[in-house]
Enzyme design. Structure first.
Site, PDB file in Angstrom:
ATOM      1  N   VAL A 142      16.608   9.384  20.582  1.00  0.00           N
ATOM      2  CA  VAL A 142      17.901   9.644  21.210  1.00  0.00           C
ATOM      3  C   VAL A 142      18.849   8.517  20.838  1.00  0.00           C
ATOM      4  O   VAL A 142      18.632   7.361  21.202  1.00  0.00           O
ATOM      5  CB  VAL A 142      17.780   9.736  22.742  1.00  0.00           C
ATOM      6  CG1 VAL A 142      19.107  10.119  23.363  1.00  0.00           C
ATOM      7  CG2 VAL A 142      16.675  10.711  23.139  1.00  0.00           C
ATOM      8  N   CYS A 143      19.920   8.843  20.130  1.00  0.00           N
ATOM      9  CA  CYS A 143      20.797   7.809  19.568  1.00  0.00           C
ATOM     10  C   CYS A 143      21.288   6.805  20.602  1.00  0.00           C
ATOM     11  O   CYS A 143      21.229   5.609  20.385  1.00  0.00           O
ATOM     12  CB  CYS A 143      21.994   8.468  18.876  1.00  0.00           C
ATOM     13  SG  CYS A 143      23.238   7.293  18.292  1.00  0.00           S
ATOM     14  N   PHE A 144      21.784   7.280  21.735  1.00  0.00           N
ATOM     15  CA  PHE A 144      22.458   6.380  22.655  1.00  0.00           C
ATOM     16  C   PHE A 144      21.507   5.597  23.562  1.00  0.00           C
ATOM     17  O   PHE A 144      21.944   4.859  24.428  1.00  0.00           O
ATOM     18  CB  PHE A 144      23.497   7.146  23.489  1.00  0.00           C
ATOM     19  CG  PHE A 144      24.801   7.310  22.772  1.00  0.00           C
ATOM     20  CD1 PHE A 144      25.867   6.460  23.007  1.00  0.00           C
ATOM     21  CD2 PHE A 144      24.948   8.292  21.815  1.00  0.00           C
ATOM     22  CE1 PHE A 144      27.063   6.599  22.323  1.00  0.00           C
ATOM     23  CE2 PHE A 144      26.136   8.446  21.124  1.00  0.00           C
ATOM     24  CZ  PHE A 144      27.198   7.587  21.375  1.00  0.00           C
ATOM     25  N   LYS A 158      25.513   0.653  25.563  1.00  0.00           N
ATOM     26  CA  LYS A 158      26.012   1.230  24.315  1.00  0.00           C
ATOM     27  C   LYS A 158      27.094   2.261  24.607  1.00  0.00           C
ATOM     28  O   LYS A 158      26.923   3.125  25.465  1.00  0.00           O
ATOM     29  CB  LYS A 158      24.859   1.882  23.549  1.00  0.00           C
ATOM     30  CG  LYS A 158      25.264   2.483  22.210  1.00  0.00           C
ATOM     31  CD  LYS A 158      24.045   2.912  21.414  1.00  0.00           C
ATOM     32  CE  LYS A 158      24.418   3.595  20.120  1.00  0.00           C
ATOM     33  NZ  LYS A 158      23.261   3.921  19.273  1.00  0.00           N
TER      34      LYS A 158
END
Length: 270
Positions: A142-144, A158
């Site tokens: 998951v990017c965030f 972030k």
């Protein structure tokens, strides 16, 4: 002397067209047909973009994609999966040989993200770069969930994500600038060992990531974001932006690539 880039706002497009557009901008720029480009865009529906090297079957819950009606598209760039929903997305296309673009990917991130940094400041927000000494290389699907080198933070969380690739002597960087994040949908789209782990990750997300609306405590329009970040790139990266338009023939190329590549199972689910 300030460099001059073209600026294009392609508005709201579906996932496959958005990714096809970024690839075609890279291709045309490598052939010298278009200038460096800063592009703003949005998504016709909540969409999941996955990094070039990600394995769908290991990280993504395909049944959840169907349940939510979320299209999946594979990016040219690496990194983790991003749920694109209530956000402004940008992409940058320019040749690697610009004197202000370092050879290092990390340093290039730093230079180009100055535009995003200044954009947040134009909205009245205080942001900072992720501390490189504390940088965690164990990336989440998951990017965030985890900041990468030189990504931006607000109050220790972030607030934006970006990814980069270099092909044919051209640098392509694109990034997500969310107004809000649907945490329920986001964590439903990924595979977890069990539901308890999923819920724990969902609950801890507020300590890891934030958004413009959370930080400002008020609604900010997409138009206001576009104004703030366009000016931010001009001042932060020290460039001049001039309007740029695609020809009808170029749009046709984008839509053809969208159908043949970014709409195909072979590309998205390899």
């Amino acid at each position: 002397m300030r460099d001059t880039w073209g600026f294009i706002d392609t508005g709201i497009l579906d996932a496959k067209v958005n990714m096809a557009m970024d690839e075609m901008l890279l291709h045309w720029h490598s052939e010298g047909k278009i200038p460096p480009i800063l592009r703003f865009y949005q998504w016709a529906a909540p969409s999941l973009s996955i990094g070039y090297f990600q394995k769908v079957d290991k990280a993504i819950d395909e049944q959840a994609l169907d349940r939510y009606g979320v299209p999946l598209v594979r990016r040219l760039t690496g990194g983790s999966a991003v749920l694109h929903d209530d956000e402004l997305t940008y992409s940058i296309t320019l040749t690697e040989d610009k004197p202000y673009i370092p050879a290092s990917v990390g340093q290039a991130y730093y230079i180009l993200s100055k535009g995003v940094f200044a954009g947040y400041e134009n909205l009245g927000m205080s942001v900072e770069y992720a501390e490189t000494k504390k940088f965690d290389k164990n990336r989440s699907a998951v990017c965030f969930e985890k900041p990468a080198l030189y990504e931006l933070m607000a109050n220790g969380k972030k607030i934006s994500g970006n990814a980069q690739t270099r092909q044919k002597g051209v640098l392509l960087q694109h990034g997500s600038i969310p107004r809000t994040i649907d945490r329920t949908m986001l964590f439903d789209l990924f595979k977890f060992s069990n539901e308890r782990v999923r819920e724990r990750s969902r609950k801890s997300f507020d300590q890891k990531a934030t958004t413009i609306h959370q930080e400002l405590g008020q609604s900010v329009s997409v138009d206001a974001m576009k104004t703030a970040f366009k000016k931010g790139f001009e001042t932060g990266v020290n460039i001049e932006l001039v309007p740029f338009e695609l020809t009808s023939e170029q749009w046709a190329e984008v839509y053809q690539l969208a159908e043949e590549k970014y709409g195909s199972l072979e590309w998205n689910f390899i």
